[in-house]
Design an enzyme around this catalytic site. Structure first.
Site, PDB file in Angstrom:
ATOM      1  N   GLU A  65      42.952  47.837  32.375  1.00  0.00           N
ATOM      2  CA  GLU A  65      41.853  47.816  31.411  1.00  0.00           C
ATOM      3  C   GLU A  65      41.839  49.076  30.543  1.00  0.00           C
ATOM      4  O   GLU A  65      40.804  49.713  30.351  1.00  0.00           O
ATOM      5  CB  GLU A  65      40.516  47.637  32.143  1.00  0.00           C
ATOM      6  N   ASP A  89      38.042  39.052  40.352  1.00  0.00           N
ATOM      7  CA  ASP A  89      37.112  40.134  40.052  1.00  0.00           C
ATOM      8  C   ASP A  89      35.712  39.857  40.590  1.00  0.00           C
ATOM      9  O   ASP A  89      34.809  39.526  39.802  1.00  0.00           O
ATOM     10  CB  ASP A  89      37.049  40.347  38.533  1.00  0.00           C
ATOM     11  N   GLU A 106      27.160  42.793  39.949  1.00  0.00           N
ATOM     12  CA  GLU A 106      27.649  42.515  38.585  1.00  0.00           C
ATOM     13  C   GLU A 106      27.676  41.021  38.288  1.00  0.00           C
ATOM     14  O   GLU A 106      27.217  40.581  37.238  1.00  0.00           O
ATOM     15  CB  GLU A 106      29.048  43.108  38.415  1.00  0.00           C
TER      16      GLU A 106
END
Ligand code: GCW
Length: 663
Positions: free
Chosen positions: A290, A365, A393
């Site tokens: 990322e 993820d 998240e």
């Protein structure tokens, strides 16, 4: 007349003030977490032992009538403890200071739960870490509970932070002790204590997307202040480091791990750190993922990068936790869930002994449900750690009640805890009064610590003891709320993405559904349409041998089980297969009908949680001396969760329905 009026106004004012004070004295904001012990008026004379944090805890909070002795016994395994309850006394035996402290907290836990008994305990994982994704400006990546307790000012950016340090440096120059009053040290002490009470023994203080500034001398001094407070509770300090630091800080023109100057830079930096903090634990690294820099920028491997840092840390006993959450750098266009194995498996065996590979539980993820990551099957010669996400998240972000222990237990049903060198949890803590945003998110922090100590504990046992300590031991509360907690993760899977669907989240902030999410400028790996692949033929991502062959990365029997539609567990069906809408499910329904049933069930569960909570009002009010604050805060969130669950269902079914003619 005016005088009389003035007098009575004054009285009213004072009465109101007194009322407010009385309410605020009673108001309970959740800040004590599961540690709602009543302190003794004077330290208990019944507790004896060498001066230690453990002694302090028991003297302050032990209310029993039997004398307690604290004894250290080196022959026990590291950090282990024994509690021996005899007719006339209790002995807490600890292997070391950590063992004693954990034993003391266990005794207090038993006291809260109303049953003190003998026990012998040793941690299953020797590394039990929290990872903070805290930035130096005080913001927290994927944080939903306020600002960082370690960094930043209320509105500050890094520059302000730097200025603050400069000012402070001037103020303290000449003084032997660096202390930074702008960090709330008592908050850090309370945080360390809460962690010690559940056996956490390491904390990474900053985001894996690490600012190079973390390693400047100014920040390291602040780290050292924090680390001393953590050390008092047996917790080691670790830092995330930016692999490009020597270059980014302007010291060198390269960060190539094989360059002698770069290697020397890291050695000197590590020496500086250990001069400040002899108990420092080591580094956590996100490299070539990322957009983060890494060894691949210099055509070097992850092993080259990790080993360079490991060599610098080794003389001091430090470790490197090297993350396997990498994608996009070296395997463009390859199924993202396969990339970690492709990247790291060929390097297995090439890492220094003080390198540990740290991998998320699932290969994508932190989705509400993922199969386990096959890297745990493929890496055999390098120690592995699992990274779990405590901060929610993808599971409702401290706005939904989602108890995560069942998800983590599910992971341990595939990956043996004994095969792992450690466990890390991405922290859900910020400077909110109740630490975690949602009162029930505290349970995830608690459960993480308890499972890191003993992954054999059941989700129900942990939920029960958390509820009993945090709210009340009244069974009429504990039983229904344990049930709600245990049901909450599956409910979340159902109303968000059942049957193996994944990554249907709105872009970037990851809150709410966006099944039609596609933007030409996103990397494909961030687009929901790429993950669900819905079309008129069916839905799901073909990762079997007819698709990306990700199933081949699994050990048997999972490889074969997952590879075939007929044997693939339905909870992972659309993760591994593209399945026709009229596919017959075990229930006898078609896939499309089954999808509807799951979404409906999820919403019905969210509604039920609200109803149960209504019935819990008297118990929570009683526990909080009549103050409705905590009950209301949970109630508001549960209502929102219900509304959001409906939004998930309606949005997803509307969109998928446009492909799936009901059959
Ligand atoms: O899940 C993704 C998050 C990023 C995070 C990244 C990672 C810290 O959306 O915010 O970055 O994973 O784990 O590195």
């Amino acid at each position: 007349m005016f005088f009389i009026m003035h007098l009575s106004m004054n009285r009213i004012f004072h009465f109101l003030l007194a009322l407010c004070l009385a309410v605020s004295v009673n108001a309970y904001d959740g800040s004590q977490l599961w540690l709602r012990y009543t302190p003794n008026a004077t330290p208990s004379a019944l507790v004896a032992g060498k001066k230690s944090q453990a002694l302090h805890e028991l003297r302050t909070y032990y209310h029993g009538t039997k004398p307690v002795r604290l004894v250290q016994k080196k022959s026990l395994p590291p950090e282990a403890y024994e509690i021996q309850v005899e007719p006339k006394r209790i002995t807490v035996v600890g292997a070391d200071v950590n063992g004693l402290l954990y034993g003391a907290f266990e005794l207090l836990r038993m006291q809260q739960l109303g049953h003190i008994h003998s026990t012998r305990q040793q941690p299953v994982f020797s590394l039990r870490l929290l990872n903070h994704w805290d930035n130096l400006d005080g913001s927290i990546e994927r944080g939903y509970a306020g600002k960082s307790i370690f960094w930043g000012e209320e509105r500050g950016g890094e520059e302000i932070q730097d200025k603050r340090l400069e000012i402070k440096d001037k103020v303290t120059s000449g003084s032997k002790h660096n202390s930074y009053p702008l960090i709330n040290l008592s908050k850090i002490d309370a945080y360390a204590r809460a962690n010690a009470s559940i056996g956490i023994n390491g904390i990474v203080l900053n985001n894996v997307n690490a600012s190079p500034k973390m390693l400047t001398s100014e920040y390291l001094r602040q780290v050292s202040t924090i680390s001393r407070r953590l050390q008092a509770y047996g917790i080691k300090t670790y830092l995330s480091v930016n692999f490009g630091s020597p270059k980014a800080l302007g010291d060198l023109s390269t960060a190539d791990p094989l360059d002698p100057q770069v290697r020397q830079w890291w050695r000197s930096k590590v020496d500086e750190i250990y001069r400040l903090m002899p108990h420092f634990g080591g580094f956590l690294v996100k490299a070539n993922s990322e957009g983060q820099p890494g060894p691949a920028d210099y055509q070097r491997t992850h092993a080259d990068g990790a080993n360079m840092l490991a060599d610098a840390l080794q003389p001091h006993g430090g470790i490197v936790m090297w993350r396997c959450f990498v994608y996009g750098a070296n395997h463009k266009g390859v199924d993202r869930v396969k990339q970690a194995v492709l990247e790291f498996q060929p390097l297995d065996g090439q890492f220094r002994p003080n390198v540990i590979l740290q991998t998320k539980n699932g290969p994508l993820d932190f989705q509400p449900r993922e199969p386990y990551s096959p890297i745990f099957d493929q890496i055999r010669h390098t120690p592995n750690m699992v990274e779990l996400q405590i901060t929610q998240e993808y599971t409702g972000q401290s706005r939904h009640l989602v108890y995560l222990a069942p998800m983590w237990k599910e992971f341990f049903s595939f990956v043996q805890p004994s095969s792992l060198a450690g466990i890390a949890g991405v922290a859900n803590v910020g400077d909110d009064a109740n630490w975690c945003g949602h009162h029930f998110s505290q349970a995830n922090w608690y459960a993480f610590g308890r499972l890191a100590w003993n992954p054999q504990l059941t989700s129900a046992e942990i939920a029960r003891e958390w509820l009993q300590q945090t709210f009340t031991t009244d069974e009429a509360f504990v039983r229904p709320m344990t049930d709600v907690m245990l049901a909450s993760r599956e409910a979340c899977v159902d109303y968000m993405m059942p049957l193996g669907l994944h990554h249907l989240f709105k872009f970037d902030h990851h809150y709410g559904p966006e099944p039609d999410g596609f933007k030409a400028d996103y990397p494909l790996e961030w687009c929901p349409v790429y993950y669900h692949q819905a079309d008129s033929a069916g839905i799901g991502f073909d990762r079997s041998h007819t698709g990306t062959d990700a199933t081949a990365q699994y050990r048997e029997p999972y490889r074969s089980l997952y590879d075939h539609v007929e044997t693939c567990p339905e909870q992972f069906l659309l993760w591994f297969h593209h399945v026709p809408w009229n596919h017959r499910m075990q229930s006898g329904r078609t896939l499309w009908q089954e999808l509807n049933a799951h979404y409906d069930r999820g919403v019905a569960e969210a509604e039920r949680f609200c109803t149960v909570w209504q019935q819990m009002r008297p118990f929570v009010l009683k526990a909080d001396q009549g103050d409705p604050r905590r009950w209301q805060e949970v109630d508001e969130r549960l209502r929102h969760q219900e509304e959001n669950a409906r939004e998930w269902r309606d949005t997803c079914l509307r969109y998928f329905g446009s492909f799936a003619e009901p059959k």
